[in-house]
Design a protein around this motif. Sequence first.
Motif, PDB file in Angstrom:
ATOM      1  N   LYS A 332       0.369  11.770   0.142  1.00  0.00           N
ATOM      2  CA  LYS A 332       0.940  10.563   0.670  1.00  0.00           C
ATOM      3  C   LYS A 332       0.093   9.577   1.428  1.00  0.00           C
ATOM      4  O   LYS A 332      -0.082   8.625   1.238  1.00  0.00           O
ATOM      5  N   LEU A 333      -0.418  10.490   2.339  1.00  0.00           N
ATOM      6  CA  LEU A 333      -1.270   9.857   3.295  1.00  0.00           C
ATOM      7  C   LEU A 333      -2.497   9.289   2.728  1.00  0.00           C
ATOM      8  O   LEU A 333      -3.130   8.213   3.026  1.00  0.00           O
ATOM      9  N   GLN A 334      -3.249  10.102   1.758  1.00  0.00           N
ATOM     10  CA  GLN A 334      -4.065   9.388   0.994  1.00  0.00           C
ATOM     11  C   GLN A 334      -3.683   8.456  -0.101  1.00  0.00           C
ATOM     12  O   GLN A 334      -4.657   7.448  -0.221  1.00  0.00           O
ATOM     13  N   TYR A 335      -2.415   8.569  -0.539  1.00  0.00           N
ATOM     14  CA  TYR A 335      -1.982   7.211  -1.126  1.00  0.00           C
ATOM     15  C   TYR A 335      -2.101   6.052  -0.437  1.00  0.00           C
ATOM     16  O   TYR A 335      -2.651   5.039  -0.557  1.00  0.00           O
ATOM     17  N   VAL A 336      -1.552   6.102   0.852  1.00  0.00           N
ATOM     18  CA  VAL A 336      -1.670   4.772   1.731  1.00  0.00           C
ATOM     19  C   VAL A 336      -3.230   4.533   2.202  1.00  0.00           C
ATOM     20  O   VAL A 336      -3.463   3.568   1.934  1.00  0.00           O
TER      21      VAL A 336
END
Lengths: 423, 423
Positions: A332-336
């Motif tokens: 999810k952090l990589q998505y952001v």
Amino acid sequence: MTIYQANILFTSSPTQFEVYERGYIAVDEQGVVQGVYHSLPDGLIYDQLVDFGDKLLIPAMNDLHVHAPQFCNMGIAMDMQLIPWLNTYVFPEEAKFADEAYAETVYHSFVSELWRQGTMRAAVFATSHTPATQILARSFADAGMGALIGLVGMDRHAPENLCNTPISWVSGMKALVDTMAEMPLVKPIITPRFIPSCTPEMLQTMGEMAQQTTLPVQSHLSENQQEIAWVQELEPASTCYGDAYHRYGLFGDTPTLMAHCCYTEGEELRLMREQNVCVVHCPTSNCNLASGIAPVRKFLQAGLNVVLGSDIAGGHHLSMFRVMQYAVQMSKLQYVSSNGQYPFLTLSEVFYMATKAGGAFFGQVGSFEPGYTFDALVIDDLCLSPHSIDATSPIHRLERFIYLGDDRHIQHRFCQGNEINQP
Amino acid sequence: MTIYQANILFTSSPTQFEVYERGYIAVDEQGVVQGVYHSLPDGLIYDQLVDFGDKLLIPAMNDLHVHAPQFCNMGIAMDMQLIPWLNTYVFPEEAKFADEAYAETVYHSFVSELWRQGTMRAAVFATSHTPATQILARSFADAGMGALIGLVGMDRHAPENLCNTPISWVSGMKALVDTMAEMPLVKPIITPRFIPSCTPEMLQTMGEMAQQTTLPVQSHLSENQQEIAWVQELEPASTCYGDAYHRYGLFGDTPTLMAHCCYTEGEELRLMREQNVCVVHCPTSNCNLASGIAPVRKFLQAGLNVVLGSDIAGGHHLSMFRVMQYAVQMSKLQYVSSNGQYPFLTLSEVFYMATKAGGAFFGQVGSFEPGYTFDALVIDDLCLSPHSIDATSPIHRLERFIYLGDDRHIQHRFCQGNEINQP
């Protein structure tokens, strides 16, 4: 034939859970699944029906990267990066495994803790000590649990008391193969610690054994930028870190697990796909050691096979449910940070990694499709949802167990069809 | 006067743990710490000495951002970002708190679970329902635990059955103040949900109450880029999201907690420092909702005050030990992505946030310095370190408990000097 009844969930593909609410699973005398059903077929002949009521029945966990001799370092000294941490904490602890009595005690606790957390199979790094590694194999065999166990090869850049030689490693492996001959669920795996720890002679020897025996291989890859630079210095002819293994026949010529891959891209990614090398994603470890996070969505889009590892004591916890959580959260952090370019991992995707994808290294393991061995956990999650259990779908119940539950909620554990009691 | 003996650890400053191995702490009848000692002073007069042996004694946890009515959503539906998640999961659950019987059941479980996880004080969002919020206050008071409790103000962009009006919010707050008159550890806090949920009239009314009563304020700030853009649309005259609160007297004119601050920088950061607004860092929530991670080291370097929040059900777990873990881990990822520009958070820094920094919102709470109230946990971590306990320092033992332990290892809980039994 035994029939188990429960709320059954598994992932035959990464895209979704298969759910059998109050369904049935038929397991034969060899521990092999014969069928999974929404309602019992007419005329099905069986010896007993075990009803787990409203509980969840899921495939057991597979941990594809874990260091057994670092068990006592778990959860301490989380203030260092890879190389100083190895020298200050890891190597001194591993040196203690020259003492067989110490190995006996710690490895028994380690296997017992794996059991407690619901992990029935693991790909394990031992140390360079043959007797201790035989003890580790016996601990798994006595428990009735599955393992790929590696006698670690390391002959440079490490304390002398932890080093072996190509010759002593080969004789250790032979002893290990003998020890495991009578252990159906425990097998050896060729285990160079990582390029910086292995001379070209050691790597050559290991690669030759891989070719001769077709044994699988496990090691570390592109975990940390300082490490990658060091590998490039040590193996200047290699085109990338992965190529340094490949040049010695240790990169996919037999089934190969490479842990971390935080910085794998370009040529290394291409080589992994070509050689069908499997990524072992270890998100807890990657956080704790400030390594950076492997670009898992990119790997999946490129067609790589990805499984999960706890990597204690870089990782702080043996629970693969905890590791799944972090895999979703880190994605999810990589998505952001990618502005949405890389969609985050779904729960079914990470569950698939910890069950069917990881299980493939141990045979037909990690799913409840017919032909798979029955490795399973019964989850009693009712106390996690006191006010809304009736309204909660099995998938939400499983999700809540993954995020909130722990060993207290694992009521039964099966490996290869047998219920396993605490080792 | 009671003397407690144990391995005592606390952080009077963020830079290091103070450790009293087999030390002593003297607590008077009002529950106030009179002294902490390596050995008992000659002539100290006391009524009883309670010996906790080799166990750890630490300040209790303070959770500075938590949504009580989302307790039943904890650990499910982790597949959405902020705004759709609010509409699909949060608002429908919160609407149930119109039913006082439901509130009674869930809020009792919520307080009991806080207790179980070792959190003795919390800054809590309730809902917009006055009777349910009074029930929540009573749940804390009956337990003997501390809280700042907010009747949520929201009058736009939310389901009608969750909205109140400036007038009904004011009368609700007055009722709440009356309810809390006899509750020494439970106090009200002015709680606009966030700018998108509050009309200018609502914000105006809340700001006026803050000025008149000097009650503290809590809300959400700069959690998500989509949300920030929405706030800019709704309050086009504001220079930043924080300024939208500031213009109504809700940004540091009284003690103020702002949760998240994932994207706070520039003018907003300057305004927070100037107004002494406290950041509530919620790393588990920021991961789960794919919000992005607050730049905590940058905040500390700028002189901001930072505390920690579980933020269930955006966060998946009430344990502040779990939240500390994530705070360290997320800061390590920022350390990597900043090429080392922002050193990662140390264990003593995050422990300080969850104890003394957070405790400051409840009085002299969160440390064992003389004058502080005795809010404490006794940690029985011996089973976490079966093979090496003797060789392990108290700080490493605490670290291992933080990373590996859970409620099973919390043996006693004290709030304001009293031992608290399970609510």
